[in-house]
Design a protein around this motif. Structure first.
Motif, PDB file in Angstrom:
ATOM      1  N   ARG A 373       0.876  -1.247   0.182  1.00  0.00           N
ATOM      2  CA  ARG A 373      -0.003   0.002  -0.408  1.00  0.00           C
ATOM      3  C   ARG A 373       0.780   1.287  -0.044  1.00  0.00           C
ATOM      4  O   ARG A 373       0.472   2.602  -0.286  1.00  0.00           O
ATOM      5  CB  ARG A 373      -0.821   0.263   1.455  1.00  0.00           C
ATOM      6  N   MET A 374       2.026   1.165   0.934  1.00  0.00           N
ATOM      7  CA  MET A 374       3.100   2.387   0.504  1.00  0.00           C
ATOM      8  C   MET A 374       3.512   2.191  -0.723  1.00  0.00           C
ATOM      9  O   MET A 374       3.589   4.252  -1.613  1.00  0.00           O
ATOM     10  CB  MET A 374       3.799   2.455   1.584  1.00  0.00           C
ATOM     11  N   ALA A 375       3.791   1.722  -1.456  1.00  0.00           N
ATOM     12  CA  ALA A 375       3.918   1.911  -3.391  1.00  0.00           C
ATOM     13  C   ALA A 375       3.266   2.513  -3.413  1.00  0.00           C
ATOM     14  O   ALA A 375       3.407   3.551  -5.003  1.00  0.00           O
ATOM     15  CB  ALA A 375       5.064   0.322  -3.500  1.00  0.00           C
ATOM     16  N   GLU A 376       1.883   2.538  -3.932  1.00  0.00           N
ATOM     17  CA  GLU A 376       0.835   2.634  -4.459  1.00  0.00           C
ATOM     18  C   GLU A 376       0.403   3.990  -4.062  1.00  0.00           C
ATOM     19  O   GLU A 376       0.237   4.788  -4.651  1.00  0.00           O
ATOM     20  CB  GLU A 376      -0.688   1.700  -3.965  1.00  0.00           C
ATOM     21  N   GLU A 377       0.975   4.538  -3.205  1.00  0.00           N
ATOM     22  CA  GLU A 377       0.761   5.880  -2.535  1.00  0.00           C
ATOM     23  C   GLU A 377       1.678   6.763  -2.379  1.00  0.00           C
ATOM     24  O   GLU A 377       1.766   8.084  -2.610  1.00  0.00           O
ATOM     25  CB  GLU A 377       0.522   6.115  -1.324  1.00  0.00           C
ATOM     26  N   GLY A 378       2.896   6.419  -2.829  1.00  0.00           N
ATOM     27  CA  GLY A 378       4.418   7.042  -2.536  1.00  0.00           C
ATOM     28  C   GLY A 378       4.287   6.949  -1.533  1.00  0.00           C
ATOM     29  O   GLY A 378       5.479   8.436  -1.362  1.00  0.00           O
ATOM     30  N   LEU A 379       4.368   6.351  -0.875  1.00  0.00           N
ATOM     31  CA  LEU A 379       4.790   7.092   0.690  1.00  0.00           C
ATOM     32  C   LEU A 379       6.712   6.006   0.817  1.00  0.00           C
ATOM     33  O   LEU A 379       7.101   6.754   2.253  1.00  0.00           O
ATOM     34  CB  LEU A 379       4.124   5.957   1.610  1.00  0.00           C
ATOM     35  N   SER A 421       1.249  11.061   9.250  1.00  0.00           N
ATOM     36  CA  SER A 421       0.382  11.112   9.604  1.00  0.00           C
ATOM     37  C   SER A 421      -0.665   9.839   8.387  1.00  0.00           C
ATOM     38  O   SER A 421      -1.222   9.477   8.816  1.00  0.00           O
ATOM     39  CB  SER A 421      -0.659  12.806   9.215  1.00  0.00           C
ATOM     40  N   ALA A 422      -0.027  10.791   7.172  1.00  0.00           N
ATOM     41  CA  ALA A 422      -0.895   9.813   6.024  1.00  0.00           C
ATOM     42  C   ALA A 422      -0.359   7.563   6.319  1.00  0.00           C
ATOM     43  O   ALA A 422      -1.166   7.208   5.299  1.00  0.00           O
ATOM     44  CB  ALA A 422       0.057   9.704   4.921  1.00  0.00           C
ATOM     45  N   LEU A 423       0.999   7.396   7.105  1.00  0.00           N
ATOM     46  CA  LEU A 423       1.206   5.959   6.958  1.00  0.00           C
ATOM     47  C   LEU A 423      -0.298   5.526   8.294  1.00  0.00           C
ATOM     48  O   LEU A 423      -1.301   4.331   8.083  1.00  0.00           O
ATOM     49  CB  LEU A 423       2.077   5.626   8.232  1.00  0.00           C
ATOM     50  N   ASP A 429      -7.417   2.547   6.579  1.00  0.00           N
ATOM     51  CA  ASP A 429      -7.822   1.828   5.518  1.00  0.00           C
ATOM     52  C   ASP A 429      -7.462   0.244   5.551  1.00  0.00           C
ATOM     53  O   ASP A 429      -8.566   0.078   5.097  1.00  0.00           O
ATOM     54  CB  ASP A 429      -6.886   2.541   4.499  1.00  0.00           C
ATOM     55  N   GLU A 430      -6.481  -0.068   5.427  1.00  0.00           N
ATOM     56  CA  GLU A 430      -6.410  -1.443   5.957  1.00  0.00           C
ATOM     57  C   GLU A 430      -7.291  -2.397   7.032  1.00  0.00           C
ATOM     58  O   GLU A 430      -6.269  -3.974   7.375  1.00  0.00           O
ATOM     59  CB  GLU A 430      -4.758  -2.041   6.148  1.00  0.00           C
ATOM     60  N   THR A 431      -7.185  -1.230   7.741  1.00  0.00           N
ATOM     61  CA  THR A 431      -8.582  -2.143   9.010  1.00  0.00           C
ATOM     62  C   THR A 431      -9.128  -3.688   8.920  1.00  0.00           C
ATOM     63  O   THR A 431      -8.456  -4.601   9.625  1.00  0.00           O
ATOM     64  CB  THR A 431      -9.250  -1.110  10.186  1.00  0.00           C
ATOM     65  N   MET A 432      -9.567  -4.088   7.893  1.00  0.00           N
ATOM     66  CA  MET A 432     -10.321  -5.189   7.259  1.00  0.00           C
ATOM     67  C   MET A 432      -9.620  -6.180   6.721  1.00  0.00           C
ATOM     68  O   MET A 432     -10.617  -7.385   6.483  1.00  0.00           O
ATOM     69  CB  MET A 432     -11.577  -4.672   6.853  1.00  0.00           C
ATOM     70  N   GLN A 433      -8.370  -5.655   5.984  1.00  0.00           N
ATOM     71  CA  GLN A 433      -7.588  -6.147   5.142  1.00  0.00           C
ATOM     72  C   GLN A 433      -6.925  -7.330   6.066  1.00  0.00           C
ATOM     73  O   GLN A 433      -5.664  -8.132   5.611  1.00  0.00           O
ATOM     74  CB  GLN A 433      -6.842  -5.641   4.322  1.00  0.00           C
TER      75      GLN A 433
END
Length: 641
Positions: A373-379, A421-423, A429-433
């Protein structure tokens, strides 16, 4: 330095008996009532207190900027308010480092309070440690630190670009000064002396120096007082707290341990004790543990003296009375430690728990999901540090759920708060994953970005320090700000000795371990005690055995390589190094592990960022102990049912 009597109640006894110096604080959180206890529970000549650690001064500067502090430690002021009546009645002298960045303000508060109560007390403060203005101006003018400031580990002189900070980032810069201003103040009649960043043991050195009228070349005596100060500077650490052998005694013994007192003789030797009737204990074991705490090896540096510990002897001489002797002194080094604190950015900790089955695989899944997810968000490249850590080990076939519950720690640092904060939002967002059974604690505030400070250790020439002590005049009944009655400047040490290369060696005459017969693998902690702590980016670790019959085996088996083996998976061959020395008279082996705390306490990625738990970590490792020595071991007691 000369001396003169100042008319206090103990003046007639001064120098004719051991001086009794009580400590009332070992850290910024120490409550004020500990000073009152030390003043009230028995006779003492001095009370000292250490409220500063390596990050406190940066915190005080941040508090000043935020309008929430005056620069001194609030608990130190509370201690003086609670104790002033007893101090005045018993004519006890007080020397503390609780002045932080503003010792003048705290001294003025004390003088106003004393005068308002009608107490005949003279308050003073020591200056010279605060060099922040010099640092900021030089960074601004030249783009580098002052030419006399050098990195403590490499002796290099660095530019702003190499340092990674500029003048606007610097919060504080303080030199670790000695006892010379303290002695000058006592000679001039001061009763309460407020210091900033004096070295931790300097108040004790200054008290004994003045009491006996020593010369500044009485190196053996000064070194003895230096180590006496080291033994009592950490509140109850010498009298029962932080004691690795606690499990062999009733737990009630360590509830509200009495704080230590050093009785220093004219030759610099001392007896460590405490007030009768207080809890805790002063034994050879507790004193050895504290002697080995946060030292630099066999050579311990101070602005007034260099102490050599090779021949240190510790002996029980009575109930709760332990004598330290054998400390040798040499002239001090030409430099002293200088602490620069600067804004490091922001950090956060995201914590999640897992219980039971396939725990390690669960955390691997979680990290894989987060990194994707970090890679997707550019983090992925927005953090200066991003560390995924598993804390704890799940018990197999547990009796209770907590026995198999561990937690996952995502430690992150960044130059600005936005990536952190983005992390946090990404994890939400990943709470249910998540993996099966993930759960969190109720308090998630550790995930919010918070500022942190970096400690950058340097050295500075002692001759650059302009140390002075300032005595205050009495105030009138209006309670206005007291004037300075006199300012006394301090000379620098008359002689310096360059710091020699530190000794490091495996034992010089090892025995044949095979000759000791069959062995049994047991925890190192079943036969050895010890203590560890932080020295900037390094951890020190001292370990000792009690029985003389064990010494040859212990010094032989506890090699540099053995310490690497005990560190285990945390050892990094290309980043860390180890120094090792022996203290044969107390049957101790001492190690310094360089680099293991990263950038140091305030910004270390380690959960144990002060190294306090390191010794107990290595003590839980199993080593081969000869069967003939099992008579001197004890069983581990972890308190489980």
């Amino acid at each position: 330095m000369g001396s003169q009597l100042n008319g206090t109640a103990n003046a007639s006894e001064r120098g004719t008996r051991p001086v009794r110096i009580a400590n009332c604080s070992g850290g910024q959180m120490e409550p004020g009532w500990q000073m009152r206890k030390q003043a009230s529970l028995g006779p003492v000549d001095f009370i000292t207190g250490d409220w500063l650690a390596e990050n406190n001064l940066a915190q005080e500067q941040a508090a000043i900027a935020a309008g929430t502090g005056e620069g001194f430690k609030k608990n130190a002021w509370e201690a003086l308010q609670l104790s002033m009546d007893v101090i005045a009645e018993k004519r006890i002298k007080v020397i503390i480092d609780g002045g932080g960045l503003n010792p003048q303000a705290l001294a003025e508060h004390c003088q106003v309070l004393a005068d308002s109560k009608g107490y005949s007390l003279t308050c003073a403060w020591v200056s010279g440690d605060n060099m922040v203005g010099h640092v900021k101006q030089t960074l601004r003018d030249t783009g580098a630190l002052p030419s006399t400031f050098q990195d403590i580990n490499t002796s290099a002189h660095k530019s702003k670009k190499e340092l990674g900070f500029n003048e606007d980032d610097v919060l504080a810069c303080n030199a670790y000064i000695g006892a010379r201003g303290i002695v000058k103040g006592l000679e001039a009649g001061a009763d309460i002396i407020i210091c900033g960043r004096v070295a931790d043991a300097s108040p004790v050195i200054g008290a004994a120096w003045w009491w006996y009228g020593w010369s500044d070349t009485d190196y053996d005596r000064l070194a003895g007082a230096f180590l006496a100060g080291h033994l009592i500077e950490c509140s109850a650490y010498a009298s029962g707290s932080n004691f690795s052998g606690f499990h062999r005694f009733p737990l009630s013994k360590f509830v509200d341990s009495g704080f230590p007192i050093a009785e220093i003789d004219a030759d610099g030797t001392c007896v460590i004790t405490k007030h009768p009737g207080t809890n805790g204990m002063v034994t050879e074991e507790t004193v050895k543990c504290q002697l080995l705490y946060e030292i630099q090896g066999n050579m311990y540096l101070n602005s007034d003296v260099t102490a050599y510990l090779d021949d240190a002897r510790i002996e029980q001489v009575g109930e709760d009375r332990v004598r330290l002797s054998g400390i040798r002194g040499r002239p001090p080094p030409p430099t002293t430690k200088l602490a620069i604190y600067y804004k490091g950015g922001f950090e956060s900790q995201n914590l999640s728990n897992a219980a039971g089955y396939a725990t390690r695989k669960k955390y691997k899944l979680y990290e894989t999901q987060i990194r994707a997810r970090m890679a997707e968000e550019g983090l992925a490249d927005k953090f200066t540090i991003l560390d995924f850590q598993v804390v704890g080990s799940d018990k197999k076939n547990p009796h209770r759920q907590l026995e198999c519950t561990t937690y996952f720690r995502i430690f992150a640092q960044a130059a600005t708060p936005e990536p952190l904060s983005a992390l946090k939002l990404l994890l939400a967002d990943e709470t249910m994953q998540h993996f099966s059974g993930l759960h969190w604690a109720q308090d998630l505030r550790t995930a919010d970005p918070k500022s942190f400070y970096v400690y950058y250790p340097c050295i500075v020439s002692q001759d650059e320090i302009q140390e002075a002590v300032h005595l205050l005049a009495k105030t009138d009944k209006s309670g206005g700000k007291p004037a300075v009655a006199q300012t006394l400047t301090c000379t620098r040490p008359p002689k310096y000795e360059p710091i020699p290369v530190r000794e490091s060696y495996d034992t010089k005459n090892p025995i044949d371990l095979a000759s000791l017969g069959p062995t049994v693998d047991i925890p190192l902690g079943n036969i050895a005690l010890g203590r560890s702590g932080d020295k900037g980016s390094n951890i020190n670790c001292g370990l000792f055995v009690n029985q003389p019959e064990l010494w040859d085996w212990f010094r032989t088996i506890m090699t540099i390589q053995k310490m690497k083996d005990l560190i285990g998976g945390d050892w990094r061959e290309d980043e860390y190094r180890i120094e090792r020395v022996e203290f044969p008279h107390i049957r101790a082996v001492h190690f310094v592990i360089y680099g293991i705390l990263g950038r140091g306490v305030s910004s270390s990625t380690l959960l144990d960022n002060r190294g306090k738990g390191f010794t107990d970590y290595v003590r839980t490792k199993h080593i081969p102990v000869p069967e003939q020595f099992l008579q001197w071991t004890w069983e581990e007691d972890d308190g489980r049912d």
